[in-house]
Scaffold this motif. Sequence first.
Motif, PDB file in Angstrom:
ATOM      1  N   ASN A   1      40.988  -5.101 -23.438  1.00  0.00           N
ATOM      2  CA  ASN A   1      42.170  -4.793 -22.531  1.00  0.00           C
ATOM      3  C   ASN A   1      41.652  -4.142 -21.090  1.00  0.00           C
TER       4      ASN A   1
ATOM      5  N   GLU B   1      39.317   1.018 -20.452  1.00  0.00           N
ATOM      6  CA  GLU B   1      39.097   0.577 -21.313  1.00  0.00           C
ATOM      7  C   GLU B   1      38.054  -0.621 -20.845  1.00  0.00           C
TER       8      GLU B   1
ATOM      9  N   GLU C   1      40.752  -3.171 -17.616  1.00  0.00           N
ATOM     10  CA  GLU C   1      41.713  -3.299 -16.355  1.00  0.00           C
ATOM     11  C   GLU C   1      41.260  -2.320 -15.332  1.00  0.00           C
TER      12      GLU C   1
ATOM     13  N   ASN D   1      35.735  -1.853 -29.858  1.00  0.00           N
ATOM     14  CA  ASN D   1      36.717  -2.800 -29.990  1.00  0.00           C
ATOM     15  C   ASN D   1      36.125  -3.970 -30.743  1.00  0.00           C
TER      16      ASN D   1
END
Length: 309
Positions: free
Chosen positions: A224, A219, A226, A2
């Motif tokens: 993100n 993730e 979670e 990311n």
Amino acid sequence: MNDISENEQLSVDTAADDLTADEGGDGKNLVADGTLYLVGTPIGNLSDISPRALKVLTECSFIAAEDTRVTAKLCARYGIRRPMIQYHEHNKRDAGERIAERLAAGESCALVTDAGMPGISDPGADMVKLFCERGLPVTCVPGPCAALTALVLSGLPTDRFVFEGFLTSDSAVKRRRRIDELASETRTLILYEAPHRLAATLKQLFEGFGDRRIALCRELTKLNEEVMRTTLSEAVSHFGELQPRGEFVLVIEGCPEKPNELTSLPVTEHVRRYMDGGMSKNDAMKAAARDRGVSKSVIYRELLDSGEK
Ligand code: SAM
């Protein structure tokens, strides 16, 4: 991988300082000729690379990467320019031989996979096997691993656990058989799963294990990230409606060593609970029989006696 915030530049500078500090005294931090380095790389957040990993990637003769495009991004981020070759599932035999020959001739190699620790659910383990067979030196620069990251975040027992990797995707029958074998495992269970198979896998796990606590870790280390701490039955209904996205690790409570709380319910209610979670009546009877340590016919008779069809 990311996007990384501005903080990353800070961590690069810090890493560079650490490298200088380490270089003088600690021989373990020198990159030795003829050695294979298994280098752990980030599972999402590029800042999770260690100073020692950067040093080895910078100083090795060449990098063997599972996907050179993925590793090129990591190298570009840290200004690393080393020759790169591919080592992946489909060329691992030939590429492994070539790497072994080059190292026997005195070069050093950093082996990286797309994410995490080489050898954990990726072809890294085959390379280590080859090097062990040849008596060639191999060492490891440890880094992040999705399985352990998920385990420690799960809230489930971490003192004893089992890593199962990906369940086989060969056939539905083999998958079900493996799930049945795992049903009596009392240690916390860690699984990797692809998003497009998640809903079906959750359903199969619920059918095979009955209701248990599960942490769905998605993730990890990314923007993100979670962690959904829930039960298998709730996870089945949640992902029955929602299309999962991203990378997942499933951490599942082990088989209770004592009969689970469903066994204190009347048999009809016990079976009903499983059916409410989406099981067929047949599977629900099997699960209740397993929980109670009796055969399915005993459960069937009890249902008949209580007027259930
Ligand atoms: N070698 C890696 C390691 O040390 O974790 C695992 C490689 S395996 C091919 C890839 C699987 O790891 C993914 O399908 C997913 O199940 C899990 N995984 C990798 N990165 C993840 C992340 N950031 N969050 C959740 N799961 C991840």
